[in-house]
Write a protein that holds these residues in place. Structure first.
Motif, short mmCIF file in Angstrom:
data_model
loop_
_atom_site.label_atom_id
_atom_site.label_comp_id
_atom_site.label_asym_id
_atom_site.label_seq_id
_atom_site.Cartn_x
_atom_site.Cartn_y
_atom_site.Cartn_z
N ARG A 1 63.51 20.25 -13.23
CA ARG A 1 63.84 21.25 -14.24
C ARG A 1 65.10 21.96 -13.77
O ARG A 1 65.14 22.48 -12.65
CB ARG A 1 62.69 22.25 -14.34
CG ARG A 1 62.19 22.42 -15.75
CD ARG A 1 60.96 23.22 -15.77
NE ARG A 1 61.25 24.64 -15.75
CZ ARG A 1 60.32 25.56 -15.83
NH1 ARG A 1 59.07 25.23 -15.96
NH2 ARG A 1 60.63 26.84 -15.81
N ARG B 1 50.81 20.67 -21.28
CA ARG B 1 52.28 20.62 -21.26
C ARG B 1 52.71 19.54 -20.29
O ARG B 1 52.26 19.54 -19.14
CB ARG B 1 52.87 21.96 -20.79
CG ARG B 1 52.57 23.09 -21.74
CD ARG B 1 53.22 24.39 -21.31
NE ARG B 1 52.73 25.46 -22.16
CZ ARG B 1 53.09 26.73 -22.05
NH1 ARG B 1 53.96 27.09 -21.13
NH2 ARG B 1 52.58 27.63 -22.86
N GLU C 1 54.75 19.00 -18.10
CA GLU C 1 55.70 19.69 -17.23
C GLU C 1 56.53 18.69 -16.43
O GLU C 1 56.00 17.71 -15.92
CB GLU C 1 54.94 20.59 -16.25
CG GLU C 1 54.15 21.72 -16.88
CD GLU C 1 54.98 22.95 -17.19
OE1 GLU C 1 56.21 22.91 -16.94
OE2 GLU C 1 54.42 23.94 -17.70
N ILE D 1 47.50 24.31 -8.17
CA ILE D 1 47.12 24.51 -9.58
C ILE D 1 48.02 25.53 -10.29
O ILE D 1 47.74 25.92 -11.41
CB ILE D 1 45.64 24.95 -9.69
CG1 ILE D 1 45.38 26.21 -8.86
CG2 ILE D 1 44.72 23.82 -9.25
CD1 ILE D 1 44.02 26.82 -9.11
N ARG E 1 51.22 25.20 -11.43
CA ARG E 1 51.82 24.57 -12.61
C ARG E 1 51.21 23.19 -12.78
O ARG E 1 51.44 22.28 -12.00
CB ARG E 1 53.34 24.46 -12.44
CG ARG E 1 54.05 23.98 -13.70
CD ARG E 1 55.55 23.96 -13.54
NE ARG E 1 56.09 25.26 -13.22
CZ ARG E 1 56.19 26.27 -14.08
NH1 ARG E 1 55.81 26.12 -15.32
NH2 ARG E 1 56.67 27.43 -13.70
N GLU F 1 54.88 34.14 -12.14
CA GLU F 1 54.26 34.74 -13.34
C GLU F 1 52.78 34.37 -13.42
O GLU F 1 52.41 33.22 -13.25
CB GLU F 1 54.99 34.21 -14.58
CG GLU F 1 54.32 34.62 -15.88
CD GLU F 1 55.00 34.04 -17.12
OE1 GLU F 1 56.19 33.72 -17.08
OE2 GLU F 1 54.30 33.92 -18.15
N VAL F 2 51.98 35.39 -13.71
CA VAL F 2 50.56 35.15 -13.96
C VAL F 2 50.24 35.44 -15.43
O VAL F 2 49.55 34.68 -16.09
CB VAL F 2 49.68 36.03 -13.04
CG1 VAL F 2 48.21 35.88 -13.40
CG2 VAL F 2 49.90 35.65 -11.58
N GLY G 1 51.92 36.90 -19.16
CA GLY G 1 53.09 37.31 -19.93
C GLY G 1 52.65 38.15 -21.12
O GLY G 1 51.70 37.78 -21.82
N SER H 1 49.28 36.79 -22.72
CA SER H 1 48.85 35.41 -22.51
C SER H 1 48.77 35.11 -21.02
O SER H 1 49.73 35.31 -20.28
CB SER H 1 49.87 34.49 -23.19
OG SER H 1 49.64 33.16 -22.80
N ARG I 1 46.15 30.05 -13.04
CA ARG I 1 47.04 30.97 -12.31
C ARG I 1 46.27 32.18 -11.81
O ARG I 1 46.47 32.66 -10.72
CB ARG I 1 48.17 31.45 -13.21
CG ARG I 1 49.11 30.36 -13.57
CD ARG I 1 50.52 30.63 -13.12
NE ARG I 1 51.29 29.45 -13.48
CZ ARG I 1 52.43 29.49 -14.17
NH1 ARG I 1 52.94 30.65 -14.53
NH2 ARG I 1 53.08 28.39 -14.46
#
Ligand code: ATP
Length: 458
Positions: A100, A201, A203, A210, A212, A286-287, A289, A328, A333
């Motif tokens: 990415r 997703r 990814e 775990i 991502r 991020e956990v 959002g 969300s 996570r």
């Protein structure tokens, strides 16, 4: 400040103790797929149950639904996922590794590529002479889009008409049901619709255990309110989510709320904040959002479906599309944050070290373990176990020394061990040992259930 233990050590503990198994292990696994073991399944369920209780059942505002994973493809056209749900991806021309672009740039330089165009990211890779993390060469393709949705087909024909997608988020299942919920509930604005479910997703760079993954569960709330009140509700949900995490016992110094600046915001969002945790493998990850999404989603579905997704305000008689605030969070996570924060090693004496998971008792997979001091006490100890097991997840363990049994339970995060000894039959009491303080309290057998129930509440 990241936790003091390295990530490999925590992951190894979670694998060896039965929290997480490698997916499809006997066939050599499937890249980045994980199964949740005996303890992991229980921890996950506890997390989801707590979220549901706090955000749906006891909320004065919200209701819950459970929508389908496969949805009419028009949903994804309207939401923008078919066109826009694409990460910028670059391939290494030397070793064929795929990355990415924003992650590659961030990891190599610490610079954020959020909101940058593909051309701008190419320039950043060039100017910073970024090399491939796999082979160390600097020879990348230009960034290009990679749609993250998994495609499959309904029925026997694999053609364009039968193509459907596994949902990449649960949110759209809520938006398309807005009218159904209004019709079948007595809700007035402001109100929210929440759900828990699997999302998928594809990814490009899954990883960090775990953190991502390609298949995960989300707990999402879409909170609808009158335009103009949205920023207040946005702040309310940022605070509520942060407090939820703090109440789970996550250490304050490992948490931060990061507000997105203007450049990073989606064009429709008036404000977005991430609750981030200092995971041991990164600075901050991020956990949860929380985004003020205005009337974008209902507006898009209204336009695309030709069905009005409006609200008729009974007080003012105005008709409008409500604004929406979306908190969300991913179950995996949250699971990982809880485990990283709880994992600890304590030196009790020169030779004695214990691994202990300081899990909040409300999420701990096993709440209590009944340990008879001798097998001769099996019968009355089993009777106590049966009685407690009807109330909360309880285990029974009579193998090995009592010290070893305590250590086993510390390592999986069981908050209470109940020792049934030879005095128990005469004085009608047992010893309850608390995991974190290791303090022992003598409690009457008939009071044990209540004693533990009070201490495992959220
Ligand atoms: P990221 O920037 O990490 O890819 P995102 O901003 O795309 O995340 P959202 O689309 O806002 O994430 O999803 C909401 C939440 O779902 C995230 O905060 C995270 O907890 C969870 N989540 C998203 N993608 C994944 C994934 N691939 N694996 C596990 N959890 C995920």
């Amino acid at each position: 400040m990241p936790t003091k233990y390295n990530f490999e050590e925590i992951v190894s503990h979670l694998k060896s103790s039965g929290y997480v198994y490698q997916g499809s292990e006997i066939y050599g696994g499937l890249s980045n797929s994980w199964d949740f073991g005996i303890l992991g399944a229980a921890l996950k369920k506890n997390i989801k149950d707590l979220w549901w209780k706090e955000f749906i059942e006891t909320s004065p505002y919200n209701v819950g639904i459970d929508s389908a994973i496969l949805m009419n493809t028009k949903t994804w056209e309207a939401s923008g996922h078919l066109k826009g749900f694409a990460d910028a991806m670059v391939d290494c021309k030397e070793c064929k590794g795929r990355f990415r672009a924003d992650k590659l740039i961030g990891d190599a330089t610490g610079l954020s590529a959020e909101g940058k165009t593909f051309e701008e990211m190419d320039k950043m890779i060039e100017e910073n002479n970024i090399v491939c993390p796999e082979c160390g060469k600097h020879n990348f393709t230009n960034a290009r889009a990679f749609n993250l949705m998994f495609k499959t087909f309904i029925g026997t024909l694999e053609d364009a008409k039968s193509a459907v997608y596994l949902r990449p988020e649960t949110a759209q299942g809520i938006f398309v049901n807005f009218n159904n919920v209004l019709r079948t509930s007595r809700k007035k604005l402001p109100f929210g619709i929440g759900q828990i479910g699997k999302s998928f997703r594809n990814e490009i760079t899954p990883g960090n255990f775990i953190f991502r993954v390609r298949e995960f569960e989300q707990m999402e709330l879409e909170f609808f309110c009158k335009p103009g009140t949205d920023l207040d509700w946005y702040k309310y949900w940022v605070d509520t989510c942060y407090n939820f995490v703090r109440r789970l016992g996550i250490k304050e110094e490992n948490l931060r709320i990061r507000e997105h600046d203007k450049e990073e915001l989606s064009f429709y969002s008036k404000g977005t904040s991430d609750i981030e945790y200092a995971f041991p493998f990164t600075d901050w990850g991020e956990v949860w959002g929380i985004a003020d999404r205005t009337d974008y989603d209902l507006g898009r579905h209204s336009e695309a479906s030709g069905k009005e997704l409006n609200y008729l305000d009974p007080e003012t008689n105005e008709k409008y599309i409500p604004y929406c605030v979306e908190p969300s969070v991913g179950v995996e996570r949250m699971f990982l944050m809880i485990c990283c924060d709880a994992y600890d090693k304590e030196q009790l004496s020169e030779k004695d070290e214990r691994i202990v998971m300081h899990l909040h008792p409300a999420v701990a997979p096993v709440k209590a373990c009944v340990c008879p001091l001798s097998k001769k006490l099996s019968e009355p100890a089993t009777a106590l176990f049966r009685d407690l097991a009807g109330e909360f997840h309880c285990e029974y363990d009579e193998a090995g020394s009592i010290g070893k049994r305590y250590r086993r339970n510390d390592a999986i995060g069981t908050p209470f061990c109940i020792t049934f000894d030879f005095d128990s039959e005469t004085d009608g009491c047992v010893t309850i040992r608390e995991r974190d303080s290791m303090e022992q309290t003598r409690v009457k057998i008939e009071d044990v259930k209540q004693y533990i129930k009070e201490r495992i509440a959220f």
